[in-house]
Design a protein around this motif. Structure first.
Motif, short mmCIF file in Angstrom:
data_model
loop_
_atom_site.label_atom_id
_atom_site.label_comp_id
_atom_site.label_asym_id
_atom_site.label_seq_id
_atom_site.Cartn_x
_atom_site.Cartn_y
_atom_site.Cartn_z
N ASP A 206 0.81 -1.21 0.00
CA ASP A 206 0.00 0.00 0.00
C ASP A 206 0.85 1.26 0.00
O ASP A 206 0.52 2.25 -0.66
N ASP A 207 1.96 1.27 0.75
CA ASP A 207 2.82 2.46 0.74
C ASP A 207 3.42 2.68 -0.64
O ASP A 207 3.56 3.81 -1.11
N HIS A 208 3.77 1.59 -1.32
CA HIS A 208 4.28 1.72 -2.69
C HIS A 208 3.17 2.20 -3.62
O HIS A 208 3.38 3.12 -4.43
N ASP A 209 1.99 1.61 -3.49
CA ASP A 209 0.87 1.96 -4.37
C ASP A 209 0.46 3.42 -4.20
O ASP A 209 0.08 4.08 -5.17
N MET A 210 0.55 3.92 -2.97
CA MET A 210 0.16 5.30 -2.69
C MET A 210 1.32 6.28 -2.81
O MET A 210 1.19 7.46 -2.51
#
Length: 289
Positions: A206-210
């Motif tokens: 999620d941190d990568h995606d966001m």
């Protein structure tokens, strides 16, 4: 005053990421306020994300209550509930296909394996314990050598750590940190037998995606950073920067604040008529900055 964010080529993107398994307490308030402050100081973006990957403990009232309590506390955000934006959805539970794609990539590289061992079986193997936090280290002898030999339904999936390798990183508050794979931590779960992603994989994806550029969280998660850096490397992604906050101490037990301490919950303080921020400042005076 906290140490400055190290400028990069990307605009600052931070996040506030509550877990709706209980009411927020002063420890959460302190961490989320720091995340908010660092984003505002960097003239960046702050995102609200609901980390609801534990359906057994999830409650609607905790989810909506976290948003209400943090607004009462004086925090706002640029993306997330009430904001909209390009990175919807902001609930992890609605992105299972994204997490599964990351798991499949790890499987294809042979970096994870199914593990059906119960905690009792692991303890019976006389495992070593981490010198950092005393957690049990999954015994290498229990690693599955050939995943095709295992029944792959209702099992955990573990990431095979590179034993003996030091994982180094810089924390924007604490400076250089280092943990040794296989000694300080062992093979860790990335996918649970209930078919939900585990914390380590969930936050990395999620941190990568966001496109998060700095992760602000409690210093009890320092060793998680080492594990997550291995996942970033395996998935071929650039990791964010890190800032680990001091923990707020429970005045009754002398240990870090937990959700069981209801009197120090934001909702309890709000209902008791306290003004936002005043109660927390007394604790900040005793915490290292």
């Amino acid at each position: 005053m906290s140490k400055d964010y190290q400028p990069s080529s990307k605009p600052y993107r931070g996040r506030i990421a509550p877990t709706p398994s209980g009411w927020l307490h002063l420890g959460h308030a302190a961490t989320f306020r720091m995340a908010w402050e660092r984003a505002r100081q960097a003239k960046g973006t702050i995102i609200y994300r609901t980390e609801d990957l534990d359906p057994a403990r999830y409650r609607d009232e905790y989810d909506s209550g976290a948003i209400e309590d943090l607004h009462w506390w004086g925090l706002d955000w640029d993306e997330g509930p009430d904001c909209g934006g390009p990175f919807e959805p902001y609930q992890q539970s609605r992105k299972l296909e994204v997490f599964k794609a990351a798991l499949d990539k790890l499987k294809s590289m042979g970096l994870v394996y199914p593990s059906a061992h119960s905690r009792k079986e692991i303890e019976a193997a006389n495992p070593a314990k981490s010198p950092v936090n005393g957690d049990i280290i999954f015994p290498p002898d229990l690693r599955l050598r050939d995943p095709s030999d295992a029944i792959q339904d209702e099992v955990n999936w573990r990431f095979r750590v590179p034993d003996g390798r030091w994982i180094d990183f810089n924390d924007n508050r604490l400076g250089p940190k280092s943990f040794k794979a296989g000694t300080d931590f062992g093979d860790f779960i990335v996918w649970k037998k209930d078919d939900w992603p585990a914390y380590e994989l969930g936050v990395v994806v999620d941190d990568h995606d966001m496109q998060i550029t700095e992760v602000v969280r409690g210093e009890d998660l320092l060793m998680s950073t080492a594990k997550q850096l291995l996942l970033y490397e395996a998935l071929g992604w650039q990791p964010p920067q890190w800032y680990h906050c001091p923990l707020v101490i429970d005045p009754e037990t002398g240990t870090r604040m937990s959700k069981t301490h209801k009197s120090m919950g934001l909702r309890a303080l709000r209902e008791a008529g306290h003004a936002p921020g005043l109660q927390l400042e007394a604790y900040f005076e005793t915490q290292e900055d």
